[in-house]
Design a protein around this motif. Sequence first.
Motif: not given
Length: 535
Positions: A30-31, A40-41, A53-55, A110-111
């Motif tokens: 999760s970002k 958002h995952e 990172y990808f959808e 970046l969390e």
Amino acid sequence: MQKSVRYNEGHALYLALLARKEGTKRGYLSKKTAETNRWHEKWFALYQNVLFYFEGEQSARPAGMYMLEGCNCERVPAPKGCAAGSAKDAALDKQHYFTVLFGHEGQKPLELRCEDEVDGDEWVEAIHQASYSDILIEREVLMQKYIHLVQIVETEKVAANQLRHQLEDQDTEIERLKSEIVALNKTKEKMRPYQGNQEDEDPDIKKIKKVQSFMRGWLCRRKWKTIVQDYICSPHAESMRKRNQIVFNMVEAESEYVHQLYVLVNCFLRPLRMAASSKKPPITHDDVSSIFLNSETIMFLHEIFHQGLKARIANWPTLILADLFDILLPMLNIYQEFVRNHQYSLQVLANCKQNRDFDKLLKQYEANPACEGRMLETFLTYPMFQIPRYIITLHELLAHTPHEHVERKSLEFAKSKLEELSRVMHDEVSDTENIRKNLAIERTIVEGCDILLDTSQTFIRQGSLIQVPSVERGKLSKVRLGSLSLKKEGERQCFLFTKHFLICTRSSGGKLHLLKTGGVLSLIECTLIEETDAS
């Protein structure tokens, strides 16, 4: 208006494809978005020092990427912004959060978060390892090992070529001996006397021949026994026994030397390399290279030489050593570099030991049982004595090797080459011994002594002296061994150097302490007056 940075999108998509297939770490995280602070995952994939990172896991194109070179990743606690008690907040408390901090300004952290603690630890560790500079350091170490192995392969090729020529010469010699045996057998057939019919021979003649055959055998055995006993007591046999004993002692000494190099490399060199790569290094990589020089290469060389010696011992009593020295001699030039820089190596070590963190770490390494109470300076000095040890061994071997021996010329050549190398190293040894003596004295003094770290300070002698009280004669006060006002005489432990004179006291526990006043006397500012009047 500032222009945007262009990049090769095709290459980025290729790297993203590699990350999806061969990434170091892949999975859902999760970002937290910087604009809305919402989570958002996304499906993340780490490849070398780039994080994509990808959808979703089946997405062909990445939604974004981060360059991780120079960043730092650490675990963080769960945020405390939500009201307690709800099911949603209870689920958030079970999440495991970590943050990627970038090394340049203007870039927000970046969390990230995940549900599994083990998975979170694996992500943090993988991001920590995603550094191109670490890969370059590892590549440099592997390249040095590759170059060393290439040199060994070339040397083995030369040795194999020499052995091939020897085998060809031996095959030629065997064919010559076979032809001589055939010629001798033909000559023997021609000289064999005519044998009549032995069935018609007189029985008495047969008995006489049998007695003569028995006597000839007894005389031959007696003669052979005398020859063997005479040889066992001969100087040549005694010389061969001594020669074999020298070879056995040489193998034991080489085994001990290889063990000393192994301790130097594995208990000091490699741990200090790892410490130099830490977050707060107590020593730099340049200082590690300056202290240990090419000791790791020397260890590899002598491991190969030791294996060759053990193979020769397995073929005892045939002990041929000249070919081993032929392989070793071209590679002993690495000792010139070690001796040439040995004094500077000890200087760098002395400077590094002024750092408390390094000194504490070094004492932990020296406390290893494999060191047997020896300091790092001791292990760094062992290679200085290896070339003279080889010269002494070869001198003893030649003393017990006959002049017609097959490998005498090779041993004499090896001895001359080693003596030539030793002459080049001789000037460096005296300076190194003086530095070791100064460092040993400096360690015995509890307070330490900075002047002993000066390499131009040469040790002369040490001993105990009696310090007498100051004597007033009119207006002139003569001071003996310091300017202390003593009421009675006291024994002092003194050390004389070319530039200074140290005066110490010994406590009840045996430790040395510099005098607080007059403990370090500069000889440039002193005048020595010899008093003949004992009163």
